[in-house]
Design an enzyme around this catalytic site. Structure first.
Site, mmCIF file in Angstrom:
data_model
loop_
_atom_site.group_PDB
_atom_site.id
_atom_site.type_symbol
_atom_site.label_atom_id
_atom_site.label_comp_id
_atom_site.label_asym_id
_atom_site.label_seq_id
_atom_site.Cartn_x
_atom_site.Cartn_y
_atom_site.Cartn_z
ATOM 1 N N CYS A 37 33.707 35.812 35.403
ATOM 2 C CA CYS A 37 35.147 35.715 35.614
ATOM 3 C C CYS A 37 35.846 35.984 34.278
ATOM 4 O O CYS A 37 35.574 35.303 33.291
ATOM 5 C CB CYS A 37 35.519 34.328 36.129
ATOM 6 S SG CYS A 37 37.254 34.166 36.585
ATOM 7 N N CYS A 89 44.740 35.411 42.298
ATOM 8 C CA CYS A 89 44.522 34.804 40.981
ATOM 9 C C CYS A 89 45.843 34.812 40.236
ATOM 10 O O CYS A 89 46.431 35.880 40.006
ATOM 11 C CB CYS A 89 43.466 35.577 40.197
ATOM 12 S SG CYS A 89 43.229 34.971 38.509
#
Length: 434
Positions: free
Chosen positions: A159, A345
């Site tokens: 990530c 996100c």
């Protein structure tokens, strides 16, 4: 009576336990195992590391939460699992399960190169509360004198959002303090280009993220593999050496030790393969959610990168797991459900932010397309993210997993669905629990 055991009490494990408690009658036991005494809202750790927030504001006591909501909590770590006889060991305890949910997150590969990480190394991390507190202490010392700042990620990192948030928020903090001219900033990453984020073909991401880095005067190095870290320099595979006085480098992600050590449970990296119902294909009484799940990176990049599994993705996976276990136990009616993997996100970058949307995160394997994707920049993202953090902490106090109004909000505000019925041909049943 069934015993559903959940390994891990983070963004995946605790909401899954709440969903199960909501679905299952009280005679079914839910056992949550976590060696950490507190639930932590992991996305908030970047602000902690930069001295912008207290860690206490993003943590909740697991003992009181689980007691209040009818969940059995074991404050220890799973050391082994026997998927054939259906038990886990926790210290000296042997705990039998009818269903096991693995939501442990990742093991962090600080041993990947010499000098990496806060444990005997020279770089900082924001992956755990302890890491962020150590990073904050080092950050305040760095602010006294300045110097080169390097932020980035190792190959195999799962990530990249935290690295982007850290580097851009660090720039913002330095500007607010009036000392940005004393600090050179470099972002170094295995991504094929800045703004890739581990997601192939994310519309507008490359342009918006790259432009923001240029606006802030941050030097970027992509397609980079870190090979060694010395006390004040980072070595790259291409021979380049980056000086630093402060460095925050995200480590390689891999599966946790007990998964890696159980034959047939995980892949080579220790991540767990799952069916569309999020069951293990070989051991259907084992489910997995979040970072522990194996999702194939759909593109080949010069340097290996992982596919991100965001907090929102993790929560949705857990909701699907809880629903499907409840169906297997006869507590609710079919059909089983599968996560859509439509992802949001929200990245905070100081005085602005970018919302990254991929619906779904994995493009269609035949067409290579998604239903839609986008990156949107705006100051409103900061406010929205702060409001969501407060909401999330409240629902963890209240014992809510993924309530209907959250699903509705994602659909109305961002056009995202979270779960869909699973076609019957994709179902693996558990014959012991029909």
């Amino acid at each position: 009576m069934a015993n559903v055991v959940i390994a891990g009490a983070g963004l995946g494990g605790l909401p899954t336990a709440y969903e199960l408690r909501h679905y299952l009658p009280s005679e079914h036991r839910i056992t949550l195992i976590s060696e950490r005494p507190k639930f932590t809202f992991i996305p908030g750790l970047i602000r902690v590391a930069l001295g912008l927030a207290s860690v206490d504001g993003i943590q909740l006591d697991l003992a009181s939460l689980t007691r209040r909501h009818g969940i059995n909590w074991i404050p220890d770590a799973v050391t082994t699992v026997n998927p054939h006889q259906q038990y886990v060991t926790v210290g000296k305890q042997v705990i039998e399960y009818d269903y096991l949910v693995i939501a442990t997150g990742a093991s962090l590969g600080f041993d990947e190169v010499p000098g990496l990480g806060p444990h005997g190394g020279y770089t900082q991390s924001v992956c755990t509360p302890d890491h962020s507190l150590a990073a904050r202490e080092a950050w305040f010392k760095f602010l006294e004198n300045g110097g080169p700042l390097v932020v980035g990620a190792m190959s195999g990192a799962g990530c990249f959002g935290p690295a982007y948030e850290f580097v851009l928020m660090a720039d913002w903090v330095l500007r607010r303090r009036g000392i940005r001219d004393r600090v050179s900033i470099t972002y170094v990453s295995p991504e094929p280009y800045v703004g890739h984020m581990g997601i192939v073909g994310l519309k507008n991401s490359r342009e918006l993220t790259g432009r923001l880095m240029k606006e802030r005067g941050i030097k970027t190095i992509d397609n980079a593999r870190i090979t060694a870290i010395n006390p004040e320099t980072i070595d790259l595979e291409n021979g380049q050496q980056l000086p630093f006085k402060y460095a925050m480098i995200l480590p390689t992600f891999r599966g946790v030790k007990f998964v890696r050590e159980t034959p047939g449970l995980g892949n080579e990296q220790g991540f767990i393969p799952v069916t569309n119902s999020h069951q293990h294909p070989q051991f259907p009484t084992i489910y997995a959610a979040g970072v522990s799940v194996h999702l194939e990176q759909p593109e080949t990049t010069p340097i290996a990168i992982g596919l991100p599994k965001t907090g929102q993705m993790t929560e949705v996976m857990g909701a699907a797991v809880a629903h499907n276990i409840a169906v297997e136990l006869g507590a609710i009616k079919p059909p089983l459900k599968t996560p859509t993997l439509e992802v949001l996100c929200l990245a905070e970058f100081g005085d602005t932010g970018i919302a990254y949307i991929a619906a779904p995160i994995l493009p269609d394997p035949e067409t290579g397309k998604r239903r839609f994707s986008s990156a949107i920049r705006g100051r409103w993202i900061i406010w929205f993210k702060a409001a969501f953090e407060r909401y999330f902490m409240l629902k963890m106090r209240w014992g809510l997993g993924l309530p209907w109004f959250e699903k509705l909000g994602l659909r109305l505000l961002f056009g995202l669905s979270v779960l869909k019925p699973l076609p019957k041909e994709n179902i693996i049943s558990c014959p012991n629990h029909q």
